[in-house]
Scaffold this active site. Structure first.
Site, PDB file in Angstrom:
ATOM      1  N   GLN A  84      -3.922  -3.127   5.231  1.00 36.20           N
ATOM      2  CA  GLN A  84      -2.622  -3.942   5.668  1.00 36.20           C
ATOM      3  C   GLN A  84      -2.345  -2.493   6.635  1.00 36.20           C
ATOM      4  OE1 GLN A  84       0.437  -4.215   3.073  1.00 36.20           O
ATOM      5  NE2 GLN A  84       1.974  -3.295   4.441  1.00 36.20           N
ATOM      6  N   SER A 134       1.888   1.199   9.249  1.00 32.29           N
ATOM      7  CA  SER A 134       2.767   2.323   9.772  1.00 32.29           C
ATOM      8  C   SER A 134       1.641   3.065  10.601  1.00 32.29           C
ATOM      9  CB  SER A 134       2.537   3.159   8.347  1.00 32.29           C
ATOM     10  OG  SER A 134       3.349   2.670   7.408  1.00 32.29           O
ATOM     11  N   GLU A 181       4.852  -7.647  -0.966  1.00 30.23           N
ATOM     12  CA  GLU A 181       4.499  -6.337  -1.355  1.00 30.23           C
ATOM     13  C   GLU A 181       5.335  -5.903  -2.385  1.00 30.23           C
ATOM     14  OE1 GLU A 181       4.993  -3.147   1.856  1.00 30.23           O
ATOM     15  OE2 GLU A 181       3.304  -2.140   0.980  1.00 30.23           O
ATOM     16  N   GLU A 224      15.096   5.553   0.211  1.00 31.79           N
ATOM     17  CA  GLU A 224      16.347   5.437   1.132  1.00 31.79           C
ATOM     18  C   GLU A 224      16.352   4.081   1.754  1.00 31.79           C
ATOM     19  OE1 GLU A 224      14.381   8.042   0.927  1.00 31.79           O
ATOM     20  OE2 GLU A 224      15.997   9.316  -0.468  1.00 31.79           O
TER      21      GLU A 224
END
Lengths: 414, 375
Positions: A135, A138, A253, A381
């Site tokens: 995948q 990023s 995911e 976060e």
């Protein structure tokens, strides 16, 4: 509220158990049955090859990707049957790790957005382990800010030309195919100018470079695209709708990572049970007991939270943002547990030799591996933001780049 | 497998929530907290009429005979509403002890009265500082009577009867402890209400001076029965705690959406969002552990001891975590008497101690996990 199998489920369980008993790769029983948070070693054999063998065998007998439709190489099983299979497969399921991203994320995306012909052609070999997928999301300038990606795809006739760079791509070095999200219109605000494709990782112009991680291993890669040409038929979803397509991937995911996440707790419990301190077994120490109990209830809470998700799935509900909880809790826990187990070993805790105490560097290895569990697939976060915004309904963060054309947004750093 | 409450059980929850929202508003909780009454009598009567007190009591003894999953559902709503009634003492402890170990005559005598709201019961276990331990019990039983002092006893000042853990022998073993039913309105019973963190969950000291006592079950099995009662109560109490945790989370969320500072709703600041996300995480893990406990309780599974300790610890942590951070989200207003945050904060910290402390349950859990691993 019950754990009981229905007669149908009991029959399924019996069938699965009998098949596994007769077919599992028992030669690796010793290696796989050990607690293995982190890397698995299979004697001197190649894990990818052995994983493919087991997956192929399962696929031939109808035990691969159980919840997928039969026509795509699955079994059309219910969510509960999938859990039953996982329970019965037990530690042999560790051999599925290399397929997790392809089968858990790329497959469902392909199923939702691929053409009928491609689905029939590419999904069965993905299910059977013949093909491994990765995948490509990023980028150096876009980590948590996934939609800030800069890899370009430009239309040229019936083809697209891709240029740019991806990073943190798990398993790209042994993947056959990948799904890639690109920017197709930089004059649009960042979420609106994205488009998703799938591609052959051996396409000319694709270069994969493994990244050496903090723990010395290389599971992730940098992937470079230089004038990579793919046909428009490899587009997933509409042009400019890549963000929505990626949300399907990411939701799957979180569900598939969360449900399988290691917490390190069973390993820590066993370790404390065996370890002798000056005053007796570690597990008799008050501080140790309190820490263990705190982690025990978290591990248990995660387990039964996933059972609740499965119950919801079996009623036909989609995996929702609440599944972010699995990775959020397990990631930190793994890191804390590693530090605690090392603390109990005193100065010896720093040693990573296989010769050092019985545990042979296991927690030390977790220590160095666990930071990535709190980052990959969404940082702690970001996961907290998802829970706050999408589960609790709190306002979204203020986004100064909202509605600004992507090519007008200033960027710096990686 | 199905790891959710059934549609019928969810309907019961909605019904209980509606009823308690109306009949047990913060105003009613405050009336008891501020000492205007020892408990809310009208609410207690109403709960009986709704069938909530006897929900798990068999029909032949005046209950609804629905079962423990249904009782878990009610317990959660009692916790959400901070209902100022002796529900946990009477239902989780006294009724469970009688259902578990009582003779037919004892069941016939007490259970219908519990279901109808006529009798308030409690468990008299503690004798000063410390956690449940057979070694700590000095109250003695002989010749059909008990003597000695129990403190603190939850709802001890208003209960009609108590299950009393008392010493019957001197071998130093668990078999020395028996359980007895004592009518608290009879002779030889002196009671003193004790000031405590949450007057809506009253505590008392009870002194017995040869008070008439009737054995509950085999007296040599007292500690064993007591352990089982505490486990069952731990699951039920955990639901009450999760109900409270969820409500505290909701209050924090609602306030964060409403309150504006620095030109924005405070719920749009990541620091505040992350506090609330962590509250959600702890409440969710606790809820899932409670479901595990509910399953074990309702099926009397072998895992009950471990499931009960797990639910108890998780729910204790969640209610404490959510109630303290609810105050934090509210800022200074959260610390005022006027806002309801402190009602939840008080209750969280009282419930955390009521069946033995967090440390006690942590020890229980590890012992039980070890036992399972060894066997």
């Amino acid at each position: 509220m019950n754990f009981d199998d229905t007669p149908q489920e009991a029959a399924f369980r019996a069938e699965a158990r009998a098949w596994i008993q007769a077919n599992a790769p028992k030669e690796f029983e010793a290696e796989l049955s050990q607690p293995t948070v982190g890397r698995i070693k299979l004697k001197n054999r190649d894990i990818l090859e052995e994983s493919k063998k087991w997956q192929t065998k399962k696929a031939a007998a109808g035990w691969a990707c159980l919840h997928w439709p039969k026509e795509f190489g699955g079994r059309g099983a219910t969510p509960i049957e999938r859990v039953i299979w996982q329970q019965e497969e037990g530690f042999y399921g560790k051999l599925e790790g290399v397929f997790l991203i392809g089968q858990g994320m790329c497959g469902p995306t392909m199923m939702a957005f691929g053409s009928d012909a491609d689905k029939k052609k590419y999904l069965p070999p993905l299910a059977s382990g013949e093909h491994v997928w990765c995948q490509l999301f990023s980028e150096p300038s876009a980590g948590s800010d996934v939609a800030g990606l800069r890899t370009r795809a430009e239309k040229k006739g019936d083809d697209w030309i891709i240029n740019g760079q991806k990073v943190w791509t798990t398993g790209a070095h042994f993947s056959d195919y990948g799904i890639v999200i690109t920017r197709t219109d930089p004059t649009q605000p960042k979420h609106k100018g994205l488009t998703m494709f799938w591609l052959d990782m051996k396409s000319p112009g694709v270069v994969v470079k493994p990244i050496k991680q903090a723990n010395g291993q290389s599971e992730f890669n940098e992937v470079y695209f230089t004038d990579v040409k793919i046909p428009d038929s490899q587009r997933l979803g509409k042009v400019g709708d890549g963000w929505n397509v990626s949300l399907t991937t990411l939701m799957n995911e979180r569900m598939s990572i969360g449900a399988r996440q290691s917490t390190g707790f069973p390993e820590l419990f066993a370790f404390c049970n065996d370890l002798m301190l000056e005053d007796g077994p570690a597990i008799d120490d008050k501080n140790v007991r309190s820490k263990l109990a705190g982690w025990a209830v978290k591990a248990s809470g995660l387990k039964y939270t996933s059972y609740r998700s499965i119950s919801a799935l079996s009623r036909g509900e989609r995996p929702g943002p609440e599944n972010s909880i699995g990775k959020l809790v397990a990631g930190t826990m793994l890191q804390d547990i590693a530090m605690f187990a090392m603390d109990l070993q005193g100065a010896s805790g720093a040693l990573t030799d296989a010769d050092s105490p019985s545990i042979a560097g296991q927690f030390q290895s977790i220590l160095l591996r666990s930071p990535s569990d709190r980052i990959a697939g969404g940082t702690d976060e970001i996961l907290r933001n998802i829970i706050a915004e999408r589960v609790l309904g709190l306002p979204g963060d203020i986004r100064v780049d909202k509605d600004v054309p992507f090519n007008a947004i200033p960027t710096k750093g990686r | 497998m199905n790891f959710e409450f059934s549609e019928d059980q969810k309907q019961l929850r909605d019904q209980a929530r509606r009823y308690l929202t109306e009949q047990s508003p913060p105003k009613a909780v405050r009336a008891v907290l501020e000492g205007n009454a020892p408990y809310d009598k009208a609410l207690w009567k109403g709960l009986a009429e709704m069938g909530f007190l006897g929900v798990a009591i068999p029909e032949e003894f005046g209950g609804a005979g629905a079962g423990h999953l249904e009782l878990c559902v009610i317990a959660e709503e009692i916790g959400r509403a901070l209902a100022p009634v002796p529900f946990s003492s009477t239902i989780y402890l006294a009724a469970e002890a009688i259902m578990l170990a009582g003779s037919d005559a004892q069941k016939a005598k007490w259970l219908p009265k519990i279901a109808s709201g006529e009798a308030i019961g409690t468990l008299a276990l503690f004798e000063g500082v410390g956690n449940p331990s057979h070694k700590a019990i000095k109250v003695s039983a002989s010749q059909g009577a008990v003597s000695g002092t129990k403190t603190p006893v939850a709802d001890g000042a208003i209960a009609n009867f108590a299950i009393v853990a008392a010493r019957t022998g001197s071998t130093g073993r668990e078999a020395d402890i028996g359980l007895f039913i004592v009518d608290l309105t009879g002779d030889g019973v002196t009671r003193k209400p004790l000031a405590n963190l949450d007057q809506a969950h009253g505590q008392a000291e009870i002194t017995f001076d040869r008070a008439k006592a009737e054995p509950l079950g085999n007296t040599a099995e007292g500690w064993n029965i007591l352990t089982r009662v505490l486990d069952r109560a731990a699951v039920l109490m955990a639901f009450e705690q999760v109900g409270g945790a969820d409500r505290a989370l909701e209050m924090g969320r609602d306030y964060a959406l409403d309150r504006v500072a620095f030109g924005r709703p405070i719920g749009s600041f990541q620091a505040v969002k992350h506090i609330l996300a962590d509250m959600y995480v702890s409440a969710t893990l606790a809820r899932s552990n409670c479901y595990y406990g509910a399953w074990a309780l309702s099926t009397d599974a072998g895992e009950l001891p471990e499931a009960a300790a797990t639910a108890r610890i998780s729910a204790t942590q969640a209610f404490q975590h959510c109630s303290k951070n609810n105050i934090q989200v509210h800022g200074g207003m959260g610390f005022t008497w006027e806002f309801d945050c402190h009602l939840y904060y008080r209750r969280a910290n009282v419930l955390a101690l009521s069946l033995g402390s967090l440390t006690y349950w942590e020890n229980q859990l590890i012992d039980r996990m070890r036992f399972r691993n060894a066997s």
